[in-house]
Design an enzyme around this catalytic site. Sequence first.
Site, PDB file in Angstrom:
ATOM      1  N   ARG A 178      -0.761  -8.522  13.655  1.00 19.80           N
ATOM      2  CA  ARG A 178      -1.183  -7.494  12.689  1.00 19.80           C
ATOM      3  C   ARG A 178      -2.082  -8.115  11.618  1.00 19.80           C
ATOM      4  O   ARG A 178      -3.078  -7.533  11.213  1.00 19.80           O
ATOM      5  CB  ARG A 178       0.048  -6.848  12.035  1.00 19.80           C
ATOM      6  CG  ARG A 178       0.756  -5.879  12.972  1.00 19.80           C
ATOM      7  CD  ARG A 178       2.094  -5.443  12.425  1.00 19.80           C
ATOM      8  NE  ARG A 178       1.990  -4.655  11.211  1.00 19.80           N
ATOM      9  CZ  ARG A 178       3.006  -4.446  10.383  1.00 19.80           C
ATOM     10  NH1 ARG A 178       4.200  -4.961  10.647  1.00 19.80           N
ATOM     11  NH2 ARG A 178       2.843  -3.709   9.312  1.00 19.80           N
ATOM     12  N   LYS A 218       0.837  -1.214   0.000  1.00 22.39           N
ATOM     13  CA  LYS A 218       0.000   0.000   0.000  1.00 22.39           C
ATOM     14  C   LYS A 218       0.869   1.260   0.000  1.00 22.39           C
ATOM     15  O   LYS A 218       0.660   2.166  -0.808  1.00 22.39           O
ATOM     16  CB  LYS A 218      -0.916   0.044   1.245  1.00 22.39           C
ATOM     17  CG  LYS A 218      -1.842  -1.145   1.385  1.00 22.39           C
ATOM     18  CD  LYS A 218      -2.770  -0.996   2.579  1.00 22.39           C
ATOM     19  CE  LYS A 218      -2.075  -0.957   3.925  1.00 22.39           C
ATOM     20  NZ  LYS A 218      -1.359  -2.188   4.297  1.00 22.39           N
ATOM     21  N   ARG A 263      11.582  -5.438   5.073  1.00 26.53           N
ATOM     22  CA  ARG A 263      11.396  -4.005   4.799  1.00 26.53           C
ATOM     23  C   ARG A 263      12.378  -3.140   5.601  1.00 26.53           C
ATOM     24  O   ARG A 263      12.658  -3.400   6.767  1.00 26.53           O
ATOM     25  CB  ARG A 263       9.973  -3.582   5.159  1.00 26.53           C
ATOM     26  CG  ARG A 263       9.794  -2.065   5.115  1.00 26.53           C
ATOM     27  CD  ARG A 263       8.374  -1.628   5.206  1.00 26.53           C
ATOM     28  NE  ARG A 263       7.620  -2.347   6.200  1.00 26.53           N
ATOM     29  CZ  ARG A 263       6.299  -2.392   6.246  1.00 26.53           C
ATOM     30  NH1 ARG A 263       5.596  -1.760   5.329  1.00 26.53           N
ATOM     31  NH2 ARG A 263       5.678  -3.055   7.176  1.00 26.53           N
TER      32      ARG A 263
HETATM   33  P1  AP5 Z   1       4.814  -1.540   1.824  1.00 35.12           P
HETATM   34  O1  AP5 Z   1       4.509  -0.731   0.616  1.00 35.12           O
HETATM   35  O2  AP5 Z   1       5.555  -0.867   2.933  1.00 35.12           O
HETATM   36  O3  AP5 Z   1       3.489  -2.271   2.370  1.00 35.12           O
HETATM   37  P2  AP5 Z   1       2.256  -1.718   3.191  1.00 35.12           P
HETATM   38  O4  AP5 Z   1       1.044  -2.397   2.674  1.00 35.12           O
HETATM   39  O5  AP5 Z   1       2.253  -0.216   3.202  1.00 35.12           O
HETATM   40  O6  AP5 Z   1       2.605  -2.295   4.620  1.00 35.12           O
HETATM   41  P3  AP5 Z   1       2.484  -1.670   6.069  1.00 35.12           P
HETATM   42  O7  AP5 Z   1       3.108  -2.695   6.961  1.00 35.12           O
HETATM   43  O8  AP5 Z   1       3.018  -0.283   6.149  1.00 35.12           O
HETATM   44  O9  AP5 Z   1       0.965  -1.649   6.299  1.00 35.12           O
HETATM   45  P4  AP5 Z   1       0.264  -1.600   7.642  1.00 35.12           P
HETATM   46  O10 AP5 Z   1      -1.113  -1.352   7.176  1.00 35.12           O
HETATM   47  O11 AP5 Z   1       0.406  -2.739   8.553  1.00 35.12           O
HETATM   48  O12 AP5 Z   1       1.042  -0.445   8.441  1.00 35.12           O
HETATM   49  P5  AP5 Z   1       0.657   1.041   8.828  1.00 35.12           P
HETATM   50  O13 AP5 Z   1       1.889   1.813   8.849  1.00 35.12           O
HETATM   51  O14 AP5 Z   1      -0.497   1.518   8.023  1.00 35.12           O
HETATM   52  O15 AP5 Z   1       5.626  -2.828   1.328  1.00 35.12           O
HETATM   53  C1  AP5 Z   1       6.113  -3.802   2.263  1.00 35.12           C
HETATM   54  C2  AP5 Z   1       7.485  -4.339   1.772  1.00 35.12           C
HETATM   55  O16 AP5 Z   1       7.286  -5.061   0.565  1.00 35.12           O
HETATM   56  C3  AP5 Z   1       8.512  -3.227   1.448  1.00 35.12           C
HETATM   57  O17 AP5 Z   1       9.779  -3.665   1.824  1.00 35.12           O
HETATM   58  C4  AP5 Z   1       8.414  -3.077  -0.089  1.00 35.12           C
HETATM   59  O18 AP5 Z   1       9.646  -2.639  -0.648  1.00 35.12           O
HETATM   60  C5  AP5 Z   1       8.044  -4.485  -0.517  1.00 35.12           C
HETATM   61  N1  AP5 Z   1       7.149  -4.497  -1.685  1.00 35.12           N
HETATM   62  C6  AP5 Z   1       6.097  -3.685  -1.927  1.00 35.12           C
HETATM   63  N2  AP5 Z   1       5.477  -4.035  -3.090  1.00 35.12           N
HETATM   64  C7  AP5 Z   1       6.163  -5.102  -3.576  1.00 35.12           C
HETATM   65  C8  AP5 Z   1       6.004  -5.918  -4.751  1.00 35.12           C
HETATM   66  N3  AP5 Z   1       5.013  -5.693  -5.630  1.00 35.12           N
HETATM   67  N4  AP5 Z   1       6.879  -6.926  -4.934  1.00 35.12           N
HETATM   68  C9  AP5 Z   1       7.892  -7.164  -4.023  1.00 35.12           C
HETATM   69  N5  AP5 Z   1       8.097  -6.418  -2.906  1.00 35.12           N
HETATM   70  C10 AP5 Z   1       7.240  -5.399  -2.681  1.00 35.12           C
HETATM   71  O19 AP5 Z   1       0.094   0.838  10.318  1.00 35.12           O
HETATM   72  C11 AP5 Z   1       0.939   0.521  11.405  1.00 35.12           C
HETATM   73  C12 AP5 Z   1       0.127   0.487  12.701  1.00 35.12           C
HETATM   74  O20 AP5 Z   1      -0.442   1.787  12.963  1.00 35.12           O
HETATM   75  C13 AP5 Z   1      -1.085  -0.462  12.699  1.00 35.12           C
HETATM   76  O21 AP5 Z   1      -0.714  -1.785  13.035  1.00 35.12           O
HETATM   77  C14 AP5 Z   1      -1.977   0.194  13.776  1.00 35.12           C
HETATM   78  O22 AP5 Z   1      -1.524  -0.091  15.051  1.00 35.12           O
HETATM   79  C15 AP5 Z   1      -1.761   1.683  13.524  1.00 35.12           C
HETATM   80  N6  AP5 Z   1      -2.725   2.255  12.559  1.00 35.12           N
HETATM   81  C16 AP5 Z   1      -2.422   2.783  11.326  1.00 35.12           C
HETATM   82  N7  AP5 Z   1      -3.531   3.232  10.732  1.00 35.12           N
HETATM   83  C17 AP5 Z   1      -4.567   2.984  11.581  1.00 35.12           C
HETATM   84  C18 AP5 Z   1      -5.976   3.194  11.496  1.00 35.12           C
HETATM   85  N8  AP5 Z   1      -6.529   3.749  10.408  1.00 35.12           N
HETATM   86  N9  AP5 Z   1      -6.743   2.803  12.549  1.00 35.12           N
HETATM   87  C19 AP5 Z   1      -6.185   2.245  13.649  1.00 35.12           C
HETATM   88  N10 AP5 Z   1      -4.863   2.008  13.789  1.00 35.12           N
HETATM   89  C20 AP5 Z   1      -4.055   2.376  12.754  1.00 35.12           C
END
Ligand code: AP5
Length: 232
Positions: A184, A26, A140
């Site tokens: 998660r 994402k 990552r």
């Molecule tokens: P990446 O693009 O970083 O993936 P992502 O989907 O953004 O993963 P996140 O772990 O950031 O999502 P998340 O939803 O758990 O975390 P967030 O920060 O929102 O890609 C991942 C890896 O894969 C990278 O190394 C990349 O290079 C690689 N990659 C990408 N695409 C690829 C491809 N096509 N092929 C190969 N490799 C690839 O949330 C963190 C925490 O914050 C949550 O757990 C929660 O506690 C809190 N939080 C955030 N938002 C909310 C909300 N709205 N409500 C409540 N709590 C929240």
Amino acid sequence: MVPLDERPVVKLDRAVIFLGPPGSGKGTQAKALAEKYGIPHLSTGDMLREHVGKGTPLGLMAKPLMEHGELVPDSVVLRMVAERIERPDCFHGFVFDGFPRTVTQAKYLGELLRRSGLRQPFVIHMIIGTSVLMKRMTGRRTCKVCGEIYNIYERRPKVEGICDIDGGELIHRPDDREEVVGPRLHAYEKQTAPLVTYYRRLGFLCDIDARKSVEEVRQDILQAVAGIRGER
Ligand code: AP5
């Protein structure tokens, strides 16, 4: 036909939401799409990490929840998001990454968009199996300065541990440890996956195969977004 990358960029005037499990790509794709359309990339995860880093009251509350892979309460996230999308840089649309994550958040967002005169959101649903996600998350690395995302297996920086863009230090997120990834994914299945049905019923959802390469996924997303804008 002119390739998608070479077509003139028009205003999006819409909220785009990236919906998918942790590690599905994402952040990687949301940043690229926001850059292409010149609109803000709004990651609630990044906003919360900033609060944690600064030690604000919100950050102190969110830190233990994030470290255990749990969601931060809706009320807190909703206040943070409402304040952000009122800013003028959001008038012509924005890209959400990691928001909404519950049906309550989605309903509230619908109301906020209506009040701001923006159309209903377009949702990009990133589909991928859990077996790939563990490798993506444990591999990552993120730039401490600009947030650029790397991967030690798939997308390495030129110099280990250093960001190609600004020389910033690359860090491993505390919630990317193997023991936190399971909770998660569980939180995603229980609290966020119901949004797929919610948005599909409303007709706002487009499925994207997130197993493909970063570039292939990017092209599929551009195609889908061009479709809603009638650019095809
Ligand atoms: P990446 O693009 O970083 O993936 P992502 O989907 O953004 O993963 P996140 O772990 O950031 O999502 P998340 O939803 O758990 O975390 P967030 O920060 O929102 O890609 C991942 C890896 O894969 C990278 O190394 C990349 O290079 C690689 N990659 C990408 N695409 C690829 C491809 N096509 N092929 C190969 N490799 C690839 O949330 C963190 C925490 O914050 C949550 O757990 C929660 O506690 C809190 N939080 C955030 N938002 C909310 C909300 N709205 N409500 C409540 N709590 C929240």
